[in-house]
Write an enzyme that holds these catalytic residues in place. Structure first.
Site, PDB file in Angstrom:
ATOM      1  N   HIS A   1      -9.856 -33.841  47.495  1.00 22.95           N
ATOM      2  CA  HIS A   1      -9.986 -32.504  48.080  1.00 22.95           C
ATOM      3  C   HIS A   1     -10.995 -31.651  47.311  1.00 22.95           C
ATOM      4  O   HIS A   1     -10.883 -30.434  47.280  1.00 22.95           O
ATOM      5  CB  HIS A   1      -8.636 -31.775  48.112  1.00 22.95           C
ATOM      6  CG  HIS A   1      -7.653 -32.342  49.081  1.00 22.95           C
ATOM      7  ND1 HIS A   1      -6.949 -33.489  48.829  1.00 22.95           N
ATOM      8  CD2 HIS A   1      -7.265 -31.927  50.316  1.00 22.95           C
ATOM      9  CE1 HIS A   1      -6.156 -33.752  49.857  1.00 22.95           C
ATOM     10  NE2 HIS A   1      -6.329 -32.826  50.777  1.00 22.95           N
TER      11      HIS A   1
ATOM     12  N   GLU B   1     -10.432 -35.598  63.152  1.00 18.75           N
ATOM     13  CA  GLU B   1     -11.771 -35.071  62.856  1.00 18.75           C
ATOM     14  C   GLU B   1     -12.844 -35.681  63.750  1.00 18.75           C
ATOM     15  O   GLU B   1     -13.747 -34.981  64.205  1.00 18.75           O
ATOM     16  CB  GLU B   1     -12.113 -35.282  61.376  1.00 18.75           C
ATOM     17  CG  GLU B   1     -11.351 -34.358  60.431  1.00 18.75           C
ATOM     18  CD  GLU B   1      -9.955 -34.856  60.084  1.00 18.75           C
ATOM     19  OE1 GLU B   1      -9.559 -35.931  60.581  1.00 18.75           O
ATOM     20  OE2 GLU B   1      -9.246 -34.185  59.308  1.00 18.75           O
TER      21      GLU B   1
END
Lengths: 358, 328
Positions: free
Chosen positions: B127, B58
């Protein structure tokens, strides 16, 4: 010094201009250290001792190439021709500064000279440099992106991610690591590599990615010129990224948290009369100082002592004038704090419009 | 025409890819792991070379998007599940958001970061994040938070046209919600709220999926004779405070519904704005419906208990309607 660099020396006529740029950087940083005694410039980092890396490497860049620098950026910008008046004004937080007073010493930027933004977040610029290379490739531009960073940036995970992407896409990026052996504040000088990285040679970090890596003496401008020339040819030929580890010995004034002129100012005659170098820093000047070395090389290439002394006097005067310019420059208007957050004036007004009651 | 939210997304992406060769998609999880992921495959087929599948890195690919934006592209970087934006935090928050400002306006970063936020069902603590408030606390970012197929399509265009970084946040539970799509492409401007339902008795300001839940709640309240106005800011930065204040000025009552955690959430900022600027208009204390101040638990009973629901919105509306305070 192990090296995978082919031979290649700077042409003799370029010796004196190169020395001139190196002297301008040195006199700038010396002037800044003095200035910081009386003015609050924040925590600053000087480029003394690394001039033989940045000057020849960045002299090879062309218009449209970009370089992403670090907290230790002054030498890089001067090497590319940024105005020292605007740089010192920025360092003092004045309206005439390169960044209008919003950046300071850590963030000197000048897109017109190929420095789009300068990040003081260690490792942060590495993937951004890869991104510029990504754009150059996709837009079909024959341009190169250079990531400038110190040994400490290789301790960050960002390096691994950036190197992987650069190698996967074979992007035109040069990773130029300036290993000045400055790492943790408590670290001993002269350690190679940084004592907080458990690898034997920094350049080894590039090899598993298939990125060609060179280890060179960063105070040897010829070695830097040759390694950077190779890397740029590789990038512009579509042959992907390169890694250069340029090793320099730490300037004694960079031993502490704040730069100090513990060595005194460099004198160009150290280059032709080593006996005049005072103790206790004789060894650093004689063996490691890139400026003194460049003086010797310029002499060998045929330059006269008078010519060298004259360019030094010019550099010293230029930086004294830059100090005067910066000190005489106005402070930014306080309302400037609310400008330039967003390009769209309506968005900028909406986003910054909610403020404390006066 | 009628379309689900995911189709509005795909159409918006298709339009900007077709209109502007500088637009690149970096990432392939725009539709998560839902049945709509075939839409990404179609975009890859129709725009060869313009959709890049980066490594699981990322920081690396967010930074690549930033650099590419600086040097001439208009990348839309898909960070997928919003919780993963924390892996990219140094790039999004400390690089992209600061660059224009700290260079004194010299360098813009026209990058879009896409994330899918919120409690999706069984996502547990790693998540299910809604990082809007953290991002809203980062000057220099713009945040689009659409709630309908039409809005996401039009806001994608605004995001790509902007010369500054945008975080595009949507909710995976929006993907199957149907709405109307105009025939022609449109750009929905930053900082312009949309009143999704008119009402006179109370104002509900809601964001993202909670707009849809608030509209369901408003229908049930209408059956009781309570007319709720539902205001969707659509963009969190810049935030259209004026429309919110005007609505509260008309109704005198406010419920804020947002999926961020209660403390310092987006809802807290909206409530504070109204308390500061429209105190005299309020006829009842403001009520926030938010995710409670705990990480998101896995088990469905606990997950349901901690998140905003239609029932909680209705209960909050009842509470503000019952409170009595003479208009000042």
């Amino acid at each position: 010094m192990p090296s995978t660099v082919p031979s290649g020396a700077l042409p003799a006529p370029q010796r004196l201009p190169q020395l001139r740029t190196m002297l301008r950087i040195r006199r700038f940083e010396e002037a800044l250290i003095d200035l910081a005694q009386a003015h609050d410039v924040g925590h600053f980092h000087v480029y003394i001792g690394q001039e033989a890396t940045g000057v020849p490497a960045l002299a090879l860049l062309e218009d449209g190439d970009v370089a992403y620098s670090t907290h230790r950026n002054h030498g890089h910008l001067l090497a590319r021709g940024v105005d020292p008046n605007a740089m010192l004004a920025e360092i003092l937080g004045r309206a005439t500064g390169t960044n209008g007073g919003k950046g300071g010493t850590l963030h000197l930027a000048s897109p017109a000279h190929g420095f789009p933004t300068t990040s003081a977040s260690v490792g942060g610029p590495l993937p951004i440099a890869v991104g510029s290379a990504f754009a150059f490739r996709e837009l079909g531009r024959d341009r190169v992106s250079v990531a400038l960073f110190g040994d400490g940036a290789l301790e960050e995970g960002a390096w691994h991610e950036a190197a992987n992407i650069a190698a996967l896409r074979q992007l035109p990026v040069v990773f130029l690591c300036e290993n000045n052996s400055v790492g943790a504040v408590t670290q001993q000088a002269g350690d190679y590599p940084s004592s907080t990285l458990a690898v034997g040679t920094l350049a080894d970090l590039a090899r598993p990615f298939g990125i060609p890596a060179a280890v060179i003496d960063g105070s040897d401008s010829d070695a830097v010129h040759a390694a950077m020339s190779d890397a740029l040819v590789r990038a512009r030929s579509g042959d992907g990224p390169s890694f250069i580890e340029a090793r320099t010995v730490r300037w004694p004034g960079n031993q502490g948290i704040w730069a100090e002129l513990v060595t005194g100012r460099v004198q160009v005659h150290y280059g032709w009369d080593a006996a005049t170098i005072p103790d206790p820093h004789r060894a650093w000047f004689a063996e490691h100082d890139p400026v003194v070395r460049a003086v010797r090389e310029a002499l060998a290439a045929g330059a006269g002592r008078d010519a060298i002394a004259a360019i030094d006097a010019d550099a010293t005067r230029e930086m004294a004038a830059a100090v005067a310019f910066a000190l005489a420059s106005p402070w930014p208007d306080a309302d400037e704090a609310f400008a330039n957050l967003y390009a769209d004036p309506r968005v900028n007004a909406l986003a910054t419009g909610r403020r404390a009651a006066k | 025409m009628t379309a689900v939210y995911a189709d509005g997304m795909a159409l918006g992406l298709r339009e900007v890819l077709a209109e502007d060769p500088r637009v690149y998609l970096m990432g392939q999880y725009f539709f998560g792991l839902t049945r709509h992921r075939r839409l990404t495959v179609e975009l890859m087929r129709d725009f060869p070379g313009r959709v890049w599948n980066p490594p699981i890195a990322e920081v690396g690919y967010a930074g690549t998007g930033i650099g590419a934006a600086i040097s001439g592209l208009r990348p839309i970087v898909d960070i997928a599940t919003a919780s993963f934006i924390f892996q990219a935090w140094p790039q999004v928050v400390n690089e992209a958001a600061n660059i224009r400002y700290m260079t004194g306006g010299q360098t813009g970063v026209p990058v879009v970061f896409h994330i899918t936020h919120g409690i999706r069902g069984g996502g547990a603590s790693q998540h299910s994040h809604s990082p809007q408030a953290m991002l809203m606390n980062t000057p220099g970012l713009q945040i689009i938070s659409p709630s309908t197929a039409r809005d996401v399509r039009g806001l994608i265009r605004a995001a790509v046209q902007s010369d500054d970084p945008v975080v595009w946040i949507d909710h995976v539970k929006l993907f199957d919600i149907e709405g109307e799509l105009p025939d022609a492409p449109e750009t929905i401007p930053m900082g312009v709220a949309d009143i999704k339902r008119r009402g006179t008795d109370l104002t509900i300001v809601a964001t993202s999926l909670q707009v849809q839940r608030s509209l369901v709640a408003a229908e049930r309240l209408a059956a009781e004779g309570i007319q709720a106005e539902v205001v969707d800011p659509r963009t969190l930065v810049p935030l259209d405070r004026a429309t919110i204040l005007q609505s509260v000025g008309r109704t005198g009552r406010l419920v804020v519904v947002d999926e961020c955690h209660r403390s310092c959430g987006v809802g807290a900022e909206i409530a504070a704005t109204v308390a500061e600027d429209a105190f005299d208009a309020l006829r009842a204390p403001i009520i926030r419906v938010a995710t409670e101040d705990v990480p998101i638990p896995f088990s469905r009973t606990m997950e349901e208990a901690v998140q905003p629901t239609v029932e909680k919105i209705i209960a909050a509306a009842h509470a503000v309607m019952e409170a009595r305070r003479p208009r000042g």
